[in-house]
Write a protein that holds these residues in place. Structure first.
Motif, PDB file in Angstrom:
ATOM      1  N   VAL A 202       5.572 -10.754  -3.246  1.00  0.00           N
ATOM      2  CA  VAL A 202       5.642  -9.620  -4.177  1.00  0.00           C
ATOM      3  C   VAL A 202       7.090  -9.161  -4.357  1.00  0.00           C
ATOM      4  CG1 VAL A 202       4.964  -7.203  -4.506  1.00  0.00           C
ATOM      5  CG2 VAL A 202       3.272  -8.885  -3.787  1.00  0.00           C
TER       6      VAL A 202
ATOM      7  N   SER B   9      15.042  -8.016   4.973  1.00  0.00           N
ATOM      8  CA  SER B   9      13.956  -8.705   5.666  1.00  0.00           C
ATOM      9  C   SER B   9      14.322  -8.792   7.127  1.00  0.00           C
ATOM     10  CB  SER B   9      13.730 -10.109   5.098  1.00  0.00           C
ATOM     11  OG  SER B   9      12.781 -10.793   5.912  1.00  0.00           O
TER      12      SER B   9
ATOM     13  N   ALA C 153       7.702  -3.830   0.056  1.00  0.00           N
ATOM     14  CA  ALA C 153       6.693  -4.875  -0.176  1.00  0.00           C
ATOM     15  C   ALA C 153       6.613  -5.757   1.067  1.00  0.00           C
ATOM     16  CB  ALA C 153       7.044  -5.692  -1.420  1.00  0.00           C
ATOM     17  N   VAL C 154       6.119  -5.143   2.140  1.00  0.00           N
ATOM     18  CA  VAL C 154       5.933  -5.905   3.381  1.00  0.00           C
ATOM     19  C   VAL C 154       4.436  -6.019   3.657  1.00  0.00           C
ATOM     20  CG1 VAL C 154       8.153  -5.178   4.382  1.00  0.00           C
ATOM     21  CG2 VAL C 154       6.076  -3.847   4.873  1.00  0.00           C
TER      22      VAL C 154
ATOM     23  N   ASP D 266       0.791  -5.418   4.881  1.00  0.00           N
ATOM     24  CA  ASP D 266       0.144  -4.108   5.023  1.00  0.00           C
ATOM     25  C   ASP D 266       0.259  -3.554   6.448  1.00  0.00           C
ATOM     26  OD1 ASP D 266      -0.499  -4.380   2.407  1.00  0.00           O
ATOM     27  OD2 ASP D 266      -2.664  -4.574   2.702  1.00  0.00           O
TER      28      ASP D 266
ATOM     29  N   THR E 143       3.592  -1.405  -2.451  1.00  0.00           N
ATOM     30  CA  THR E 143       2.902  -2.223  -3.455  1.00  0.00           C
ATOM     31  C   THR E 143       1.507  -2.630  -3.003  1.00  0.00           C
ATOM     32  OG1 THR E 143       3.883  -4.230  -2.507  1.00  0.00           O
ATOM     33  CG2 THR E 143       5.087  -3.185  -4.322  1.00  0.00           C
ATOM     34  N   SER E 144       0.983  -1.920  -2.011  1.00  0.00           N
ATOM     35  CA  SER E 144      -0.294  -2.339  -1.424  1.00  0.00           C
ATOM     36  C   SER E 144      -1.495  -1.694  -2.120  1.00  0.00           C
ATOM     37  CB  SER E 144      -0.302  -1.967   0.062  1.00  0.00           C
ATOM     38  OG  SER E 144      -1.584  -2.180   0.596  1.00  0.00           O
TER      39      SER E 144
ATOM     40  N   MET F  39      -3.328 -11.919  -7.976  1.00  0.00           N
ATOM     41  CA  MET F  39      -3.066 -12.790  -6.814  1.00  0.00           C
ATOM     42  C   MET F  39      -1.667 -13.383  -7.015  1.00  0.00           C
ATOM     43  SD  MET F  39      -6.620 -14.602  -5.760  1.00  0.00           S
ATOM     44  CE  MET F  39      -7.039 -15.422  -7.279  1.00  0.00           C
ATOM     45  N   ILE F  40      -0.756 -12.977  -6.163  1.00  0.00           N
ATOM     46  CA  ILE F  40       0.647 -13.377  -6.329  1.00  0.00           C
ATOM     47  C   ILE F  40       1.019 -14.369  -5.230  1.00  0.00           C
ATOM     48  CG2 ILE F  40       3.038 -12.542  -6.368  1.00  0.00           C
ATOM     49  CD1 ILE F  40       1.843  -9.802  -7.333  1.00  0.00           C
TER      50      ILE F  40
END
Ligand SMILES: NC(=O)c1ccc[n+]([C@@H]2O[C@H](COP(=O)([O-])OP(=O)(O)OC[C@H]3O[C@@H](n4cnc5c(N)ncnc54)[C@H](OP(=O)(O)O)[C@@H]3O)[C@@H](O)[C@H]2O)c1
Length: 254
Positions: free
Chosen positions: A11, A31, A65-66, A68, A88-89, A112-113
Protein backbone atom coordinates in the motif's frame (compact mmCIF):
# COMPACT_ATOMS: atom_id res chain seq x y z
CA UNK A 1 1.68 18.32 -0.22
CA UNK A 2 4.87 17.15 1.47
CA UNK A 3 4.20 13.52 2.38
CA UNK A 4 5.91 10.99 4.63
CA UNK A 5 5.25 7.30 4.14
CA UNK A 6 5.48 5.11 7.22
CA UNK A 7 5.81 1.58 5.85
CA UNK A 8 7.20 0.28 2.60
CA UNK A 9 4.82 -2.54 1.69
CA UNK A 10 2.27 -2.84 -1.09
CA UNK A 11 0.00 0.00 0.00
CA UNK A 12 2.84 2.42 0.81
CA UNK A 13 4.38 1.70 -2.59
CA UNK A 14 1.11 2.32 -4.44
CA UNK A 15 0.32 5.46 -2.43
CA UNK A 16 3.82 6.78 -3.11
CA UNK A 17 3.45 6.21 -6.84
CA UNK A 18 -0.06 7.70 -7.10
CA UNK A 19 0.58 10.71 -4.85
CA UNK A 20 3.77 11.53 -6.72
CA UNK A 21 1.76 11.33 -9.94
CA UNK A 22 -0.75 13.78 -8.45
CA UNK A 23 1.98 16.35 -7.82
CA UNK A 24 2.62 15.62 -4.14
CA UNK A 25 6.19 15.14 -2.94
CA UNK A 26 7.26 12.16 -0.87
CA UNK A 27 9.88 13.47 1.56
CA UNK A 28 10.72 10.34 3.51
CA UNK A 29 9.93 6.65 3.58
CA UNK A 30 10.21 4.87 6.92
CA UNK A 31 10.64 1.12 7.24
CA UNK A 32 12.13 -0.98 10.01
CA UNK A 33 13.94 -2.75 7.17
CA UNK A 34 16.50 -0.33 5.65
CA UNK A 35 16.60 -2.21 2.34
CA UNK A 36 12.82 -1.89 1.93
CA UNK A 37 12.89 1.77 2.96
CA UNK A 38 15.62 2.58 0.45
CA UNK A 39 14.03 0.65 -2.38
CA UNK A 40 10.72 2.53 -2.08
CA UNK A 41 12.40 5.86 -1.26
CA UNK A 42 14.57 5.62 -4.40
CA UNK A 43 11.52 4.96 -6.58
CA UNK A 44 9.79 8.16 -5.41
CA UNK A 45 12.86 10.34 -4.99
CA UNK A 46 12.61 10.44 -1.20
CA UNK A 47 14.96 9.84 1.71
CA UNK A 48 14.90 6.49 3.51
CA UNK A 49 14.74 6.36 7.31
CA UNK A 50 15.00 3.28 9.50
CA UNK A 51 14.13 4.89 12.82
CA UNK A 52 10.82 6.55 13.70
CA UNK A 53 12.76 9.15 15.70
CA UNK A 54 14.24 10.38 12.42
CA UNK A 55 10.87 11.06 10.84
CA UNK A 56 10.68 14.73 9.87
CA UNK A 57 8.05 16.58 11.95
CA UNK A 58 7.38 19.27 9.32
CA UNK A 59 5.57 17.46 6.51
CA UNK A 60 1.90 18.04 5.59
CA UNK A 61 0.70 14.44 5.53
CA UNK A 62 1.83 11.24 7.26
CA UNK A 63 0.52 7.97 5.87
CA UNK A 64 0.94 4.99 8.17
CA UNK A 65 0.67 1.90 5.96
CA UNK A 66 2.11 -0.86 8.11
CA UNK A 67 0.72 -4.27 9.02
CA UNK A 68 -2.46 -3.93 11.12
CA UNK A 69 -0.80 -5.60 14.12
CA UNK A 70 2.05 -3.10 13.99
CA UNK A 71 -0.22 -0.02 13.86
CA UNK A 72 -0.63 0.46 17.65
CA UNK A 73 3.12 0.34 18.26
CA UNK A 74 4.00 2.63 15.36
CA UNK A 75 1.23 5.09 16.28
CA UNK A 76 2.44 5.15 19.90
CA UNK A 77 6.00 5.89 18.78
CA UNK A 78 5.06 8.95 16.73
CA UNK A 79 4.15 12.35 18.19
CA UNK A 80 3.25 14.72 15.37
CA UNK A 81 1.48 17.65 17.03
CA UNK A 82 -1.32 18.80 14.75
CA UNK A 83 0.00 17.29 11.52
CA UNK A 84 -2.43 15.30 9.37
CA UNK A 85 -1.86 11.59 10.05
CA UNK A 86 -3.82 8.78 8.43
CA UNK A 87 -3.72 5.03 8.40
CA UNK A 88 -4.90 2.84 5.54
CA UNK A 89 -6.46 -0.10 7.36
CA UNK A 90 -10.02 -1.33 6.96
CA UNK A 91 -10.06 -3.11 10.29
CA UNK A 92 -8.29 -0.82 12.78
CA UNK A 93 -10.21 1.89 14.66
CA UNK A 94 -9.35 5.47 13.77
CA UNK A 95 -8.72 6.37 17.42
CA UNK A 96 -5.53 4.33 17.42
CA UNK A 97 -4.08 7.64 16.16
CA UNK A 98 -5.57 9.90 18.83
CA UNK A 99 -2.28 10.40 20.69
CA UNK A 100 -0.20 10.64 17.51
CA UNK A 101 -1.69 13.93 16.36
CA UNK A 102 -4.68 16.19 16.96
CA UNK A 103 -5.54 15.83 13.25
CA UNK A 104 -6.02 12.24 12.18
CA UNK A 105 -8.10 9.92 10.10
CA UNK A 106 -8.30 6.95 7.79
CA UNK A 107 -8.02 6.39 4.06
CA UNK A 108 -8.87 2.77 3.33
CA UNK A 109 -8.66 1.67 -0.31
CA UNK A 110 -11.20 -1.11 -0.82
CA UNK A 111 -9.04 -3.10 -3.17
CA UNK A 112 -6.75 -6.13 -3.11
CA UNK A 113 -3.36 -4.49 -3.50
CA UNK A 114 -0.32 -6.57 -4.41
CA UNK A 115 3.19 -5.61 -5.52
CA UNK A 116 2.11 -5.52 -9.18
CA UNK A 117 -0.90 -3.23 -8.54
CA UNK A 118 -0.41 0.01 -10.47
CA UNK A 119 -3.81 1.67 -10.12
CA UNK A 120 -6.34 2.25 -7.38
CA UNK A 121 -9.18 3.59 -9.46
CA UNK A 122 -12.01 2.60 -9.80
CA UNK A 123 -11.78 1.25 -6.23
CA UNK A 124 -13.96 2.74 -3.52
CA UNK A 125 -11.94 4.64 -0.91
CA UNK A 126 -13.46 4.74 2.58
CA UNK A 127 -12.40 7.73 4.62
CA UNK A 128 -12.89 9.02 8.13
CA UNK A 129 -11.46 11.84 10.21
CA UNK A 130 -11.62 13.26 13.72
CA UNK A 131 -13.27 16.51 12.63
CA UNK A 132 -15.26 17.78 9.66
CA UNK A 133 -12.23 19.76 8.46
CA UNK A 134 -10.01 16.70 8.64
CA UNK A 135 -12.58 14.67 6.74
CA UNK A 136 -12.65 17.34 4.02
CA UNK A 137 -8.87 17.32 3.77
CA UNK A 138 -8.73 13.54 3.52
CA UNK A 139 -11.62 13.55 1.02
CA UNK A 140 -9.60 15.89 -1.20
CA UNK A 141 -6.58 13.60 -1.11
CA UNK A 142 -8.76 10.56 -1.80
CA UNK A 143 -10.52 12.30 -4.69
CA UNK A 144 -7.15 12.51 -6.44
CA UNK A 145 -6.83 8.73 -6.17
CA UNK A 146 -10.32 7.55 -7.12
CA UNK A 147 -13.69 9.02 -8.05
CA UNK A 148 -15.49 6.74 -5.56
CA UNK A 149 -14.94 8.15 -2.08
CA UNK A 150 -17.28 7.41 0.80
CA UNK A 151 -17.24 8.13 4.51
CA UNK A 152 -17.71 5.53 7.24
CA UNK A 153 -16.96 5.53 10.97
CA UNK A 154 -14.76 2.84 12.51
CA UNK A 155 -17.70 0.57 13.43
CA UNK A 156 -19.05 0.59 9.90
CA UNK A 157 -15.60 0.33 8.31
CA UNK A 158 -14.78 -2.95 10.10
CA UNK A 159 -18.14 -4.35 8.90
CA UNK A 160 -17.29 -3.24 5.36
CA UNK A 161 -13.87 -4.87 5.75
CA UNK A 162 -15.53 -8.18 6.70
CA UNK A 163 -17.88 -7.93 3.72
CA UNK A 164 -14.92 -7.18 1.41
CA UNK A 165 -13.51 -10.49 2.63
CA UNK A 166 -16.63 -12.25 1.30
CA UNK A 167 -16.95 -10.28 -1.92
CA UNK A 168 -13.28 -10.24 -2.95
CA UNK A 169 -10.96 -12.39 -0.84
CA UNK A 170 -13.23 -15.46 -0.61
CA UNK A 171 -14.60 -15.19 -4.14
CA UNK A 172 -11.05 -14.83 -5.48
CA UNK A 173 -10.00 -17.89 -3.52
CA UNK A 174 -12.82 -19.85 -5.16
CA UNK A 175 -11.59 -18.64 -8.58
CA UNK A 176 -8.08 -19.70 -7.58
CA UNK A 177 -9.22 -23.23 -6.68
CA UNK A 178 -11.32 -23.42 -9.85
CA UNK A 179 -8.46 -22.22 -12.06
CA UNK A 180 -6.07 -24.80 -10.54
CA UNK A 181 -8.66 -27.54 -11.06
CA UNK A 182 -9.09 -26.47 -14.70
CA UNK A 183 -5.32 -26.57 -15.22
CA UNK A 184 -5.14 -30.11 -13.87
CA UNK A 185 -8.10 -31.29 -15.96
CA UNK A 186 -7.10 -29.53 -19.19
CA UNK A 187 -10.13 -27.26 -19.14
CA UNK A 188 -9.79 -23.63 -20.25
CA UNK A 189 -10.58 -21.43 -17.22
CA UNK A 190 -11.10 -18.58 -19.69
CA UNK A 191 -14.27 -20.34 -20.90
CA UNK A 192 -15.83 -19.26 -17.60
CA UNK A 193 -15.01 -15.56 -17.96
CA UNK A 194 -18.39 -14.67 -19.58
CA UNK A 195 -20.20 -16.49 -16.74
CA UNK A 196 -18.18 -14.68 -14.09
CA UNK A 197 -18.54 -11.31 -15.78
CA UNK A 198 -22.29 -11.71 -16.28
CA UNK A 199 -22.74 -12.65 -12.60
CA UNK A 200 -20.90 -9.49 -11.51
CA UNK A 201 -22.62 -7.30 -14.11
CA UNK A 202 -26.12 -8.30 -12.99
CA UNK A 203 -25.34 -7.26 -9.41
CA UNK A 204 -25.76 -3.68 -10.62
CA UNK A 205 -29.36 -4.38 -11.64
CA UNK A 206 -30.66 -7.01 -9.25
CA UNK A 207 -30.26 -8.27 -5.71
CA UNK A 208 -28.17 -11.48 -5.81
CA UNK A 209 -31.04 -13.42 -4.20
CA UNK A 210 -32.90 -12.97 -7.50
CA UNK A 211 -30.12 -14.33 -9.70
CA UNK A 212 -29.05 -17.49 -7.85
CA UNK A 213 -29.12 -20.66 -9.95
CA UNK A 214 -27.47 -24.10 -9.92
CA UNK A 215 -28.02 -27.58 -8.52
CA UNK A 216 -28.35 -26.54 -4.86
CA UNK A 217 -30.83 -23.79 -5.77
CA UNK A 218 -32.96 -26.35 -7.66
CA UNK A 219 -32.59 -28.97 -4.93
CA UNK A 220 -31.13 -31.34 -7.56
CA UNK A 221 -29.59 -33.97 -5.26
CA UNK A 222 -28.56 -36.27 -8.11
CA UNK A 223 -26.30 -33.63 -9.70
CA UNK A 224 -24.96 -32.55 -6.32
CA UNK A 225 -23.84 -36.15 -5.67
CA UNK A 226 -22.16 -36.34 -9.11
CA UNK A 227 -20.24 -33.12 -8.37
CA UNK A 228 -19.22 -34.32 -4.90
CA UNK A 229 -17.89 -37.58 -6.36
CA UNK A 230 -15.65 -35.63 -8.75
CA UNK A 231 -14.08 -34.03 -5.67
CA UNK A 232 -13.40 -37.24 -3.73
CA UNK A 233 -9.67 -36.69 -4.18
CA UNK A 234 -9.90 -33.05 -3.25
CA UNK A 235 -11.28 -32.86 0.30
CA UNK A 236 -10.75 -29.11 0.64
CA UNK A 237 -12.82 -28.30 -2.46
CA UNK A 238 -15.38 -30.93 -1.45
CA UNK A 239 -15.73 -29.33 1.97
CA UNK A 240 -16.27 -25.90 0.41
CA UNK A 241 -18.74 -27.43 -2.04
CA UNK A 242 -20.72 -28.87 0.88
CA UNK A 243 -20.68 -25.62 2.89
CA UNK A 244 -21.94 -23.53 -0.04
CA UNK A 245 -24.48 -26.15 -1.09
CA UNK A 246 -25.89 -26.28 2.43
CA UNK A 247 -26.04 -22.49 2.66
CA UNK A 248 -27.88 -22.17 -0.67
CA UNK A 249 -30.30 -24.99 0.22
CA UNK A 250 -31.09 -23.42 3.58
CA UNK A 251 -31.54 -20.00 1.97
CA UNK A 252 -33.95 -21.26 -0.69
CA UNK A 253 -35.45 -24.15 1.29
CA UNK A 254 -34.67 -26.76 -1.39
N1 LIG B 1 -2.75 -4.97 0.49
C1 LIG B 1 -4.04 -4.70 0.50
O1 LIG B 1 -4.79 -5.28 -0.26
C2 LIG B 1 -4.59 -3.60 1.38
C3 LIG B 1 -5.73 -2.92 0.92
C4 LIG B 1 -6.24 -1.89 1.72
C5 LIG B 1 -5.63 -1.58 2.93
N2 LIG B 1 -4.54 -2.29 3.35
C6 LIG B 1 -3.94 -1.90 4.65
O2 LIG B 1 -2.75 -1.18 4.40
C7 LIG B 1 -1.80 -1.45 5.45
C8 LIG B 1 -0.53 -1.98 4.85
O3 LIG B 1 -0.82 -3.16 4.15
P1 LIG B 1 0.17 -3.72 3.01
O4 LIG B 1 -0.64 -4.60 2.14
O5 LIG B 1 0.96 -2.63 2.41
O6 LIG B 1 1.11 -4.66 3.90
P2 LIG B 1 2.51 -5.27 3.50
O7 LIG B 1 2.75 -5.19 2.03
O8 LIG B 1 2.56 -6.60 4.16
O9 LIG B 1 3.53 -4.29 4.21
C9 LIG B 1 3.49 -4.14 5.60
C10 LIG B 1 4.45 -3.06 6.03
O10 LIG B 1 4.37 -3.01 7.47
C11 LIG B 1 5.68 -3.09 7.98
N3 LIG B 1 5.65 -3.69 9.29
C12 LIG B 1 5.20 -4.91 9.65
N4 LIG B 1 5.36 -5.12 10.97
C13 LIG B 1 5.95 -4.00 11.45
C14 LIG B 1 6.37 -3.59 12.74
N5 LIG B 1 6.19 -4.39 13.81
N6 LIG B 1 6.92 -2.36 12.88
C15 LIG B 1 7.07 -1.55 11.82
N7 LIG B 1 6.68 -1.87 10.56
C16 LIG B 1 6.13 -3.08 10.40
C17 LIG B 1 6.43 -3.93 6.98
O11 LIG B 1 7.80 -3.73 7.15
P3 LIG B 1 8.86 -4.75 6.53
O12 LIG B 1 9.00 -4.37 5.12
O13 LIG B 1 10.06 -4.51 7.37
O14 LIG B 1 8.29 -6.14 6.71
C18 LIG B 1 5.89 -3.35 5.67
O15 LIG B 1 6.52 -2.12 5.38
C19 LIG B 1 -2.50 -2.42 6.41
O16 LIG B 1 -3.11 -1.66 7.42
C20 LIG B 1 -3.55 -3.07 5.54
O17 LIG B 1 -4.67 -3.53 6.29
C21 LIG B 1 -4.00 -3.29 2.60
Amino acid sequence: MEVILIGSGNVARLMGKLLTGNGHRIQQVYSRNPVHAKSLADSVNATAVGDLLLVNKHADLYIIAVADDALPGVAASLRLGDKLVIHTSGSVAMDILQNTSSTYGVLWPVKMIRSATEQLSPATIVIDGNSENTILEIANIAAGLSAAVTRADSNTRIKMHMIATFTANFSNHLYHLAADYCDRENIAFADFFPLIEAAVEQLREQHPRNTQAGAAFRGDRHTIEKHRKLLNNNPRMQELYDVFTESIRLTFDT
